[in-house]
Design a protein around this motif. Structure first.
Motif, PDB file in Angstrom:
ATOM      1  N   ALA A  36      -0.551 -93.584 -36.344  1.00 30.55           N
ATOM      2  CA  ALA A  36      -0.246 -93.201 -37.724  1.00 30.55           C
ATOM      3  C   ALA A  36      -1.541 -93.159 -38.533  1.00 30.55           C
ATOM      4  CB  ALA A  36       0.721 -94.202 -38.333  1.00 30.55           C
ATOM      5  N   LYS A  37      -1.580 -92.289 -39.517  1.00 32.66           N
ATOM      6  CA  LYS A  37      -2.745 -92.223 -40.400  1.00 32.66           C
ATOM      7  C   LYS A  37      -2.605 -93.214 -41.546  1.00 32.66           C
ATOM      8  CE  LYS A  37      -4.069 -87.576 -39.210  1.00 32.66           C
ATOM      9  NZ  LYS A  37      -4.539 -86.292 -39.680  1.00 32.66           N
ATOM     10  N   GLU A  38      -1.363 -93.593 -41.850  1.00 31.74           N
ATOM     11  CA  GLU A  38      -1.103 -94.569 -42.900  1.00 31.74           C
ATOM     12  C   GLU A  38      -0.230 -95.685 -42.332  1.00 31.74           C
ATOM     13  OE1 GLU A  38       0.724 -92.467 -46.098  1.00 31.74           O
ATOM     14  OE2 GLU A  38      -1.139 -91.492 -46.692  1.00 31.74           O
ATOM     15  N   CYS A  39      -0.425 -96.890 -42.847  1.00 28.95           N
ATOM     16  CA  CYS A  39       0.326 -98.064 -42.391  1.00 28.95           C
ATOM     17  C   CYS A  39       1.814 -97.894 -42.695  1.00 28.95           C
ATOM     18  CB  CYS A  39      -0.220 -99.306 -43.090  1.00 28.95           C
ATOM     19  SG  CYS A  39       0.663-100.829 -42.688  1.00 28.95           S
ATOM     20  N   VAL A  57      -1.174 -96.993 -32.802  1.00 24.79           N
ATOM     21  CA  VAL A  57      -1.204 -98.018 -33.854  1.00 24.79           C
ATOM     22  C   VAL A  57      -0.366 -97.535 -35.049  1.00 24.79           C
ATOM     23  CG1 VAL A  57      -3.337 -97.247 -35.010  1.00 24.79           C
ATOM     24  CG2 VAL A  57      -2.684 -99.632 -35.092  1.00 24.79           C
ATOM     25  N   ARG A  58       0.414 -98.443 -35.617  1.00 24.86           N
ATOM     26  CA  ARG A  58       1.295 -98.100 -36.736  1.00 24.86           C
ATOM     27  C   ARG A  58       1.003 -98.925 -37.988  1.00 24.86           C
ATOM     28  NH1 ARG A  58       3.037 -93.476 -35.732  1.00 24.86           N
ATOM     29  NH2 ARG A  58       4.456 -93.777 -37.449  1.00 24.86           N
ATOM     30  N   LEU A  59       0.204-100.000 -37.839  1.00 22.80           N
ATOM     31  CA  LEU A  59      -0.047-100.901 -38.960  1.00 22.80           C
ATOM     32  C   LEU A  59      -1.534-101.054 -39.238  1.00 22.80           C
ATOM     33  CD1 LEU A  59       2.398-103.782 -37.937  1.00 22.80           C
ATOM     34  CD2 LEU A  59       2.847-101.927 -39.533  1.00 22.80           C
ATOM     35  N   CYS A  60      -1.870-101.317 -40.504  1.00 22.84           N
ATOM     36  CA  CYS A  60      -3.252-101.635 -40.854  1.00 22.84           C
ATOM     37  C   CYS A  60      -3.559-103.039 -40.343  1.00 22.84           C
ATOM     38  CB  CYS A  60      -3.456-101.540 -42.364  1.00 22.84           C
ATOM     39  SG  CYS A  60      -2.554-102.781 -43.325  1.00 22.84           S
TER      40      CYS A  60
END
Length: 88
Positions: A36-39, A57-60
């Protein structure tokens, strides 16, 4: 050396099973596919370096750390406690 009614190597088998379970749990948490580009949690942008380093990855970083800390507090399997309760 095993004692009582257990066979030789039973303790090592239990240790090996614990290690295998933990490896499978860790693998199941690895991301797959497109990052994802954003969390997903807070909407903050995820840096490109993180997206390249961790596929799917899906989270910051901050949200990932918070999730991992909450999972650690929830605890895990206490095999010794389970065994002790079976002996009572």
């Amino acid at each position: 050396m095993a004692g009582g009614w257990s066979r030789d190597g039973a303790v090592q088998d239990q240790i090996d099973a614990s290690v295998e379970e933990e490896i499978e749990r860790a693998r199941s948490q690895l991301g797959h596919g497109e990052s994802a580009k954003e969390c997903d949690e807070c909407g903050a942008p995820i840096p490109e370096a993180r997206r390249k380093a961790i596929p799917g990855v899906r989270l910051c970083i901050e949200c990932q750390q918070a999730r991992e800390q909450s999972q650690t507090r929830d605890g895990g399997i206490n095999r010794r406690g389970s065994k002790d309760s079976q002996l009572r």
